[in-house]
Each structure stands twice: as C-alpha cells, then as structure tokens.
Write a protein that holds these residues in place. Structure first.
Motif, PDB file in Angstrom:
ATOM      1  N   PRO A 119      43.695  45.315  52.238  1.00  0.00           N
ATOM      2  CA  PRO A 119      44.534  46.274  51.711  1.00  0.00           C
ATOM      3  C   PRO A 119      44.152  47.605  52.563  1.00  0.00           C
ATOM      4  N   SER A 120      42.761  48.046  52.466  1.00  0.00           N
ATOM      5  CA  SER A 120      42.508  49.361  53.421  1.00  0.00           C
ATOM      6  C   SER A 120      41.268  48.970  54.012  1.00  0.00           C
ATOM      7  N   ALA A 121      41.081  49.732  55.163  1.00  0.00           N
ATOM      8  CA  ALA A 121      39.914  49.431  55.951  1.00  0.00           C
ATOM      9  C   ALA A 121      38.604  50.101  55.290  1.00  0.00           C
ATOM     10  N   VAL A 122      38.023  49.204  54.346  1.00  0.00           N
ATOM     11  CA  VAL A 122      36.713  49.444  53.897  1.00  0.00           C
ATOM     12  C   VAL A 122      35.875  48.299  53.917  1.00  0.00           C
ATOM     13  N   ALA A 175      40.433  36.432  41.844  1.00  0.00           N
ATOM     14  CA  ALA A 175      38.952  36.694  41.081  1.00  0.00           C
ATOM     15  C   ALA A 175      37.738  37.003  42.361  1.00  0.00           C
ATOM     16  N   ASN A 176      36.850  37.418  42.027  1.00  0.00           N
ATOM     17  CA  ASN A 176      35.286  37.272  42.920  1.00  0.00           C
ATOM     18  C   ASN A 176      35.556  38.292  44.055  1.00  0.00           C
ATOM     19  N   GLY A 177      36.550  39.159  44.192  1.00  0.00           N
ATOM     20  CA  GLY A 177      36.314  40.052  45.268  1.00  0.00           C
ATOM     21  C   GLY A 177      37.274  39.560  46.392  1.00  0.00           C
ATOM     22  N   TYR A 178      37.940  38.450  46.396  1.00  0.00           N
ATOM     23  CA  TYR A 178      38.843  38.229  47.593  1.00  0.00           C
ATOM     24  C   TYR A 178      40.201  38.983  47.532  1.00  0.00           C
ATOM     25  N   LEU A 179      41.076  38.417  48.587  1.00  0.00           N
ATOM     26  CA  LEU A 179      42.258  39.464  48.791  1.00  0.00           C
ATOM     27  C   LEU A 179      42.938  39.966  47.511  1.00  0.00           C
ATOM     28  N   ILE A 180      43.529  39.105  46.595  1.00  0.00           N
ATOM     29  CA  ILE A 180      44.299  39.602  45.550  1.00  0.00           C
ATOM     30  C   ILE A 180      43.337  40.521  44.670  1.00  0.00           C
ATOM     31  N   ALA A 181      42.002  40.480  44.343  1.00  0.00           N
ATOM     32  CA  ALA A 181      40.941  41.408  43.817  1.00  0.00           C
ATOM     33  C   ALA A 181      40.918  42.618  44.597  1.00  0.00           C
ATOM     34  N   GLN A 182      40.962  42.364  46.091  1.00  0.00           N
ATOM     35  CA  GLN A 182      40.830  43.600  46.665  1.00  0.00           C
ATOM     36  C   GLN A 182      42.026  44.621  46.565  1.00  0.00           C
ATOM     37  N   PHE A 183      43.251  44.058  46.418  1.00  0.00           N
ATOM     38  CA  PHE A 183      44.191  44.911  46.084  1.00  0.00           C
ATOM     39  C   PHE A 183      44.318  45.523  44.626  1.00  0.00           C
ATOM     40  N   GLY A 184      43.634  44.815  44.108  1.00  0.00           N
ATOM     41  CA  GLY A 184      43.573  45.525  42.365  1.00  0.00           C
ATOM     42  C   GLY A 184      42.747  46.545  42.152  1.00  0.00           C
ATOM     43  N   ALA A 185      41.487  46.623  43.133  1.00  0.00           N
ATOM     44  CA  ALA A 185      40.548  47.420  42.649  1.00  0.00           C
ATOM     45  C   ALA A 185      40.609  48.730  43.356  1.00  0.00           C
ATOM     46  N   THR A 186      40.171  49.868  42.839  1.00  0.00           N
ATOM     47  CA  THR A 186      40.191  51.119  43.153  1.00  0.00           C
ATOM     48  C   THR A 186      39.318  51.170  44.561  1.00  0.00           C
ATOM     49  N   GLY A 187      38.450  50.666  44.782  1.00  0.00           N
ATOM     50  CA  GLY A 187      37.200  50.881  45.738  1.00  0.00           C
ATOM     51  C   GLY A 187      37.944  50.366  47.066  1.00  0.00           C
ATOM     52  N   THR A 188      38.752  49.238  46.899  1.00  0.00           N
ATOM     53  CA  THR A 188      39.086  48.549  48.258  1.00  0.00           C
ATOM     54  C   THR A 188      40.840  48.786  48.427  1.00  0.00           C
ATOM     55  N   HIS A 190      43.257  51.811  48.992  1.00  0.00           N
ATOM     56  CA  HIS A 190      43.483  53.111  48.981  1.00  0.00           C
ATOM     57  C   HIS A 190      44.962  53.310  49.660  1.00  0.00           C
ATOM     58  N   ARG A 191      45.874  52.387  49.392  1.00  0.00           N
ATOM     59  CA  ARG A 191      47.139  52.484  50.067  1.00  0.00           C
ATOM     60  C   ARG A 191      48.161  53.496  49.626  1.00  0.00           C
ATOM     61  N   THR A 192      49.119  53.880  50.246  1.00  0.00           N
ATOM     62  CA  THR A 192      50.175  55.009  49.889  1.00  0.00           C
ATOM     63  C   THR A 192      51.370  54.185  49.488  1.00  0.00           C
ATOM     64  N   ASP A 193      51.573  53.029  50.020  1.00  0.00           N
ATOM     65  CA  ASP A 193      52.889  52.334  49.918  1.00  0.00           C
ATOM     66  C   ASP A 193      52.889  51.601  48.734  1.00  0.00           C
ATOM     67  N   PHE A 195      52.151  48.921  47.486  1.00  0.00           N
ATOM     68  CA  PHE A 195      51.077  48.207  47.193  1.00  0.00           C
ATOM     69  C   PHE A 195      49.769  48.893  46.582  1.00  0.00           C
ATOM     70  N   GLY A 196      49.828  50.151  46.558  1.00  0.00           N
ATOM     71  CA  GLY A 196      48.648  50.981  46.312  1.00  0.00           C
ATOM     72  C   GLY A 196      49.138  51.889  44.828  1.00  0.00           C
ATOM     73  N   GLY A 197      48.238  52.743  44.698  1.00  0.00           N
ATOM     74  CA  GLY A 197      48.618  53.656  43.245  1.00  0.00           C
ATOM     75  C   GLY A 197      47.660  53.474  42.280  1.00  0.00           C
ATOM     76  N   ASP A 198      48.507  53.588  41.135  1.00  0.00           N
ATOM     77  CA  ASP A 198      47.521  53.435  39.706  1.00  0.00           C
ATOM     78  C   ASP A 198      47.491  51.738  39.608  1.00  0.00           C
ATOM     79  N   ALA A 199      46.954  51.227  38.503  1.00  0.00           N
ATOM     80  CA  ALA A 199      46.516  50.168  38.473  1.00  0.00           C
ATOM     81  C   ALA A 199      47.839  48.887  38.243  1.00  0.00           C
ATOM     82  N   THR A 200      49.024  49.643  37.947  1.00  0.00           N
ATOM     83  CA  THR A 200      50.373  48.829  38.305  1.00  0.00           C
ATOM     84  C   THR A 200      50.471  48.776  39.459  1.00  0.00           C
TER      85      THR A 200
END
Ligand SMILES: Cc1cc2nc3c(=O)[nH]c(=O)nc-3n(C[C@H](O)[C@H](O)[C@H](O)COP(=O)(O)O)c2cc1C
Length: 359
Positions: A119-122, A175-188, A190-193, A195-200
């Motif tokens: 999702p972001s370059a982290v 689960a467990n920090g893979y792609l779907i979880a990376q999109f869901g988490a604040t740390g990973t 930072h998108r502005t399209d 696919f990012g933003g608040d929890a929703t």
C-alpha cells in the motif's frame, strides 16, 4: 470427550462434520512450478478428520509470493495440483478451502525478482527467509491505484481457480500482517486515494476484494481471516479495533460463509472473538492466535457457550494427523518438531504417527 466439538455445522455452502478446523499453515513444500503434488495431497488427506481444512497461504500471483516453495493459485499446473489435493481430501470424507495470501511487503526481490508491492513504501523491520538464509527486508514499492485494482482482481481470479480445482471454497487471508492487513493498518497504509484514509477508507481494499471474490465464486464459499492487534510482520496499527469493526461490517454485508478470527492478545483489554460474535451474524471460527494456547476443554466451552461455532488448531494438527480422534478419546499427542515446519520433504510432514500406527 469434548462432545460439543463433534456436532455438525454449516458455514455458507460448507457442511462440516465437526467443529474442529485445521488452521492454515505454510509448509513450503510445493513442487515444480510452485504447484502442489502427491506429497501435499497425502499430508492434507491424512488430516481429513477435521471438519474443515484451511490450506496453507497460497499466492494469487507470482508477485504475491512471500516465502520459498509456497504453492500458488494462478497457473494451470497449480490448478491441477490442487485438484489432486482436493480429490484426496474428499476421498477421505474431508472438506478443504484454499487460503489466498498475497504477502505484499513481506517478500523480497530474491523470491519474486522485483521489489514487493505494498500500500505504501514502508519497509518492515526484520529479516526475510529466502531459502538460502535470511536477508533484511527491503523497501516495497507503493502500488498505483490501477495496480491496487489489479491486486483486487488477482484474489477473485485465484478464487475462481480454487473452485475450478475442486476446492470447497476460499479463505481471504486478512490476518498476520500480509497484504490485506497492510492496507488495514495505520502504519503501513499512508495512501491518499480511495484505498487510504480512516479505518473505513483503509478497508476499501478488503471491501473491493471481498466483492470481487464473491462475484467470482459466491459468498457462500468465501471466508475471511482476521487478527486485529497482531503485530506479527512488524504490523503497526493505531486503530486495530476500528479496522476490525470495518472488516466485520464488510463480511456481514457480503454475507460471507464465515469469519475466522484470531483472538487478541490477553493484555489487549478486549476480545476479537467476542466483537466478531456481536457484529457478524454468520458462522464464526475462533483461533487462539500466536499469543495464547487454548486447551481442548477451552475450545469445547467456546462452542458450548455459543461464543464461536468452530475452533481452529494449528501446531497440534500439524503433529497429529488423527487429531480429532485424539481429542475425542483424550489420547496423548505427538509433539510438533519446529525444525521441519518450513520446508523439506516427507520428514516432519507426512510421517507423524497416528494412534493406530503407534499401537
Ligand atoms: C508452521 C506454521 C505456518 C503458518 N502459516 C500460516 C499461514 O499460511 N496462514 C495463516 O493464516 N496462518 C498461519 N499460521 C498461523 C496458524 O494458522 C495459527 O493461527 C497459529 O499457529 C496459532 O495456532 P496454534 O497455537 O494452534 O498453532 C502458521 C503457523 C505455523 C505454526
């Protein structure tokens, strides 16, 4: 013993003969072309006493692979390999769904030949196992909006391949920090399209992936695994509960076959399993996750009290092909050998003895 675990239950189109699920476990033993073969079919068929088997994480594209020798769900050869597995499990009276796992940033150019997409370059802190040793993770490449849309389609295509292969359904690995979880988490994320933003907003990737998979194979054959608050794979999330609730709303609206929840750590102050029960009206699979261990009596009580419909068991299933029989009779368990968890051949894979063999 533990008779509450031995009643049948349905999850969408899946009719399980008991409440005991074999948890998804990466074993790094795919054959040529990252396709499963006879050895993998034997392993899963040995464990067909489970009410439901969830396969190891399976990449929906070559770029989604996170570890050496994990099987895919995107080529003809892989589809035919999974057909061998599905037929072997069905011949033993079992039920099996394929876990679709895109690793996102939890990969490495030495495995996929390019920088991983995320999702972001982290860059994750830590090291990746490459097959020959370990190397530090590298910075992933932020996916463009069009690339994210293509990632969504990969999950749907993999779901279609799974059903064509004769698997009974799919589990989206959230689960467990893979792609779907990376999109869901604040740390990973930072998108502005969109696919990012608040929890929703951060759940948009999950929402579109669920919709695409459901359109491909039907909601009654799609499950979703979640592990809110699990920091595995250096996942940092300031809003795990908000993200979890957004994911549960998506599952509820889509009418998924099941939600599979790894319980939060004991010190989290809230229960993911309890939140899921409250917010998702479909079938609930509970897993103890990595931070605690449940006894079989604990699991029986969860089902008896209506807190979950099924329970998933990992390492004890890995080491005991006839685990359900051992639970029912209160028999001793084989101990899992960690040295053979990830990779190798038949040893530590298909040679754990059954009670019958040991007698
Ligand atoms: C060898 C091994 C591989 C695993 N691979 C996966 C995986 O591919 N997908 C997944 O969702 N969880 C995976 N897990 C986590 C398990 O599904 C399970 O949640 C975890 O082992 C805790 O349950 P347990 O105490 O019953 O083993 C793996 C665990 C182990 C031990």
């Amino acid at each position: 013993m533990h008779e509450n675990l031995f009643t049948p239950v349905t999850a969408g189109a899946l009719a399980a003969k008991n409440r005991i699920v074999m948890a998804p476990m990466t074993r790094n033993r795919a054959g040529a072309g990252e396709a499963p073969g006879e050895l993998n079919a034997e392993y899963y068929a040995q464990r067909a006493g489970a009410g439901l088997i969830i396969t190891e994480g399976t990449q929906p594209s070559a770029e989604g692979q996170g570890y050496p020798h994990t099987p895919g769900l995107h080529t003809d050869r892989q589809r035919e390999g999974w057909r061998t597995v599905a037929e072997a499990v069905h011949a033993e009276g079992g039920l099996i769904v394929g876990q679709i796992m895109h690793a996102g940033r939890i990969s490495h150019p030495s495995i996929i030949g390019q920088a991983p997409l995320a999702p972001s370059a982290v860059r994750p802190d830590g090291e990746v196992f490459t097959g020959t040793g370990t190397e530090p993770f590298e910075e992933p490449r932020e996916a463009t909006t069009a690339e994210v849309e293509a990632l969504v389609r990969e999950y749907a295509d993999a779901a279609r391949v799974a059903i064509e292969a004769g698997l009974d359904g799919v589990e989206l690995h959230g689960a467990n920090g893979y792609l779907i979880a990376q999109f869901g988490a604040t740390g990973t994320n930072h998108r502005t399209d969109r696919f990012g933003g608040d929890a929703t907003g951060r759940a948009t990737f999950l929402r579109e992936t669920v919709a695409a998979a459901v359109a491909a194979v039907g909601a009654d054959r799609v499950g979703l695994r979640l592990s809110p608050g699990n920091p595995f794979n250096d996942l940092q999330d300031d809003e795990p509960r908000e993200g979890f609730h957004a994911a549960l709303a998506i599952a509820e609206e889509a009418g998924l076959a099941y939600v599979h929840v790894c319980e939060t750590a004991p010190d989290a102050g809230w229960s993911a399993v309890a939140d899921a029960r409250e917010r998702f009206s479909g079938t609930l699979i509970a897993s103890n996750g990595f931070t605690q261990e449940w006894s079989f009596a604990d699991m029986d009580a969860l089902v008896a009290d209506g807190k979950a419909d099924l329970v998933a068991i990992g390492r004890r299933f890995l080491a005991n092909p006839d685990l359900t029989e051992r639970i029912r009779t209160g028999a001793e368990l084989n101990a899992p050998d960690e040295g053979t968890f990830y990779g190798g051949g038949a040893e530590g894979y298909v040679d754990y003895p059954t009670l019958q063999a040991a007698a």
